[in-house]
Design a protein around this motif. Structure first.
Motif, PDB file in Angstrom:
ATOM      1  N   TRP A   1      11.193  -0.015   6.350  1.00 32.22           N
ATOM      2  CA  TRP A   1      11.887  -0.046   7.673  1.00 32.22           C
ATOM      3  C   TRP A   1      11.098   0.020   8.899  1.00 32.22           C
ATOM      4  O   TRP A   1      11.163  -0.625   9.933  1.00 32.22           O
ATOM      5  CB  TRP A   1      12.849   1.142   7.901  1.00 32.22           C
ATOM      6  N   PHE A   2       9.738   0.824   8.822  1.00 33.23           N
ATOM      7  CA  PHE A   2       9.113   0.832   9.913  1.00 33.23           C
ATOM      8  C   PHE A   2       7.673  -0.189   9.679  1.00 33.23           C
ATOM      9  O   PHE A   2       6.910  -0.427  10.968  1.00 33.23           O
ATOM     10  CB  PHE A   2       8.382   2.119   9.860  1.00 33.23           C
TER      11      PHE A   2
ATOM     12  N   THR B   1      -2.564   3.432  11.437  1.00 27.78           N
ATOM     13  CA  THR B   1      -2.668   3.255   9.822  1.00 27.78           C
ATOM     14  C   THR B   1      -2.392   4.473   9.112  1.00 27.78           C
ATOM     15  O   THR B   1      -2.086   5.526   9.971  1.00 27.78           O
ATOM     16  CB  THR B   1      -3.973   2.655   9.425  1.00 27.78           C
ATOM     17  N   MET B   2      -2.721   4.820   7.975  1.00 27.20           N
ATOM     18  CA  MET B   2      -2.442   5.855   7.254  1.00 27.20           C
ATOM     19  C   MET B   2      -0.819   6.004   6.931  1.00 27.20           C
ATOM     20  O   MET B   2      -0.399   7.225   6.781  1.00 27.20           O
ATOM     21  CB  MET B   2      -3.084   7.029   7.823  1.00 27.20           C
ATOM     22  N   GLY B   3      -0.168   5.203   7.056  1.00 30.29           N
ATOM     23  CA  GLY B   3       1.327   5.056   6.749  1.00 30.29           C
ATOM     24  C   GLY B   3       1.749   5.602   5.408  1.00 30.29           C
ATOM     25  O   GLY B   3       2.607   6.039   5.204  1.00 30.29           O
TER      26      GLY B   3
ATOM     27  N   GLN C   1       5.380  -1.253  12.776  1.00 32.16           N
ATOM     28  CA  GLN C   1       4.991   0.012  13.710  1.00 32.16           C
ATOM     29  C   GLN C   1       3.704   0.892  13.017  1.00 32.16           C
ATOM     30  O   GLN C   1       3.155   1.550  13.891  1.00 32.16           O
ATOM     31  CB  GLN C   1       6.456   0.948  13.802  1.00 32.16           C
ATOM     32  N   ILE C   2       3.523   0.605  11.744  1.00 32.92           N
ATOM     33  CA  ILE C   2       2.587   1.398  11.117  1.00 32.92           C
ATOM     34  C   ILE C   2       2.109   0.686  10.156  1.00 32.92           C
ATOM     35  O   ILE C   2       2.859  -0.052   9.209  1.00 32.92           O
ATOM     36  CB  ILE C   2       2.937   2.717  10.687  1.00 32.92           C
ATOM     37  N   PHE C   3       0.759   0.617   9.793  1.00 35.63           N
ATOM     38  CA  PHE C   3       0.165   0.112   8.457  1.00 35.63           C
ATOM     39  C   PHE C   3       0.076   1.270   7.117  1.00 35.63           C
ATOM     40  O   PHE C   3       0.011   2.483   7.458  1.00 35.63           O
ATOM     41  CB  PHE C   3      -1.094  -0.536   8.506  1.00 35.63           C
ATOM     42  N   MET C   4       0.326   0.932   6.012  1.00 31.38           N
ATOM     43  CA  MET C   4       0.160   1.751   5.019  1.00 31.38           C
ATOM     44  C   MET C   4      -1.446   2.432   4.825  1.00 31.38           C
ATOM     45  O   MET C   4      -1.703   3.438   4.282  1.00 31.38           O
ATOM     46  CB  MET C   4       0.632   1.321   3.749  1.00 31.38           C
ATOM     47  N   GLY C   5      -2.251   1.405   5.009  1.00 36.25           N
ATOM     48  CA  GLY C   5      -3.776   1.575   5.047  1.00 36.25           C
ATOM     49  C   GLY C   5      -4.048   1.792   3.685  1.00 36.25           C
ATOM     50  O   GLY C   5      -3.135   1.830   2.582  1.00 36.25           O
TER      51      GLY C   5
END
Length: 361
Positions: free
Chosen positions: A256-257, A74-76, A263-267
């Motif tokens: 895109w990610f 997370t923390m994207g 591949q990742i969360f914005m959180g």
């Protein structure tokens, strides 16, 4: 920063393009997009190493999430914030007060969200930052931003609430406007935060809203355009189009990610910051009510949570199978992609309705 090259346009004609908000907005989109593309993979790899098991997944949520989302970092939002802030600083007029107010809210809310994400990952629990302390900090930032905007706005509009569809209908709230503006910023931040529950669900509506408000800021920030189109002019806010462009570019790069499988969360780092930025831009352009229409998807998600909690506390029964409402549809058998794409469609429709409320000539 590049805006100042435009001041050399009298001596070097090629630099004239840097005076144009449209050119700098496009530059902000491209810069933020390529920044996230360039540094995104390295940031994802670093966060994966630092976080180990990634973002904790709700045990009471859809069972498919436990299988497909477990271990995702997370923390994207750090990717989005870094791209958007750097692009804004590069392309906007840094003497414009509205730009700094929106950046203050964006970074401030991002910092709160980052600390919340950090606690969740550290404890491997959904119990992050205390809700009361978090809301208090958000309220302080929101009210400070609303006060600054009221001072930047000229004439009676400084503390007035303007209404869509009617040009000259304004309600002067006086000092109460500070609380109202702060509420809009906090509500926007937390509404986007509640919507961010599926891969790509929140970022596209955020980009749609940013595009709409970039257009709105460009029109109301120009006295000429505003008068011709029968809009209430708010001089100086046109520069926020560049900020909106930076948000769109960074959002595209992040998508895109974040596209399924993410591949990742914005959180909370990203969702709080993006929502807060939209709220601050709406307050600055005097289109707070229009934000509720364009961002109607965020409102729907928030209302579903409020209704669910109120119903359970009052009657002991749940209205939805799970809240926020996107999880309700998952429990009904919709696939994640179906929920996300259908909610995107709703977001586009609401954006068109919101823009129609501007009553353009």
């Amino acid at each position: 920063m590049l805006y100042f090259l435009g001041q050399l346009g009298d001596a070097f004609a090629a630099f004239n393009v840097f005076r144009y908000i449209t050119f700098r907005t496009a530059g902000a989109v491209v810069t933020a997009l390529f920044f996230v593309f360039l540094f995104g993979p390295a940031m994802i790899a670093l966060l994966r190493v630092k976080q180990g098991r990634g973002q904790p997944i709700r045990e009471d949520g859809p069972q498919s999430h436990l299988l497909t989302k477990k271990g995702t970092p997370t923390m994207g939002g750090l990717m989005i914030l870094s791209g958007a802030v750097i692009s804004t600083l590069l392309w906007s007029n840094l003497t414009n007060g509205y730009v700094w107010v929106v950046l203050f809210v964006t970074v401030g809310f991002g910092a709160i969200g980052f600390y919340d994400d950090y606690l969740k990952v550290k404890r491997m629990s959904h119990a992050g930052f205390g809700s009361k302390q978090r809301l208090l900090l958000e309220a302080i930032i929101g009210c400070m931003a609303a006060f600054a905007i009221s001072q930047l706005a000229s004439g009676a509009y400084g503390t007035s609430l303007l209404f869509p569809f009617v040009k000259d209908l304004a309600l002067n709230l006086g000092y109460f406007y500070i609380l109202f503006g702060g509420f809009v910023v906090v509500a926007a931040g937390n509404s986007v935060n509640l919507t961010d529950g599926l891969d790509g669900l929140a970022i596209v509506p955020v980009m749609v809203a940013a595009a709409c408000f970039g257009f709105i800021a460009y029109l109301v920030g120009s006295t000429t355009y505003a008068e011709y189109l029968l809009l209430n002019a708010v001089p100086g806010t046109a520069e926020l189009s560049v900020v909106c462009g930076a948000l769109i570019g960074a959002g595209l790069g992040f998508l895109w990610f974040n596209a399924p499988p993410a591949q990742i969360f914005m959180g909370d780092t990203g969702s709080l910051a993006l929502g807060g930025a939209l709220g601050a831009i709406a307050v600055a352009t005097k289109h707070e009510i229009v934000l509720a229409i364009i961002g109607g998807l965020f409102v729907l998600e928030t209302v579903s949570v409020i209704v669910q909690v109120a119903s359970f506390r009052l009657t002991g029964k749940r209205v939805f199978r799970m809240a926020p409402i996107h999880h309700h549809f998952e429990h009904l058998g919709w696939t994640e992609s179906q929920v996300v794409i259908r909610f995107w469609i709703i977001s586009f429709v609401l954006a068109l309705i919101g823009l129609s409320s501007l009553k353009l000539r």
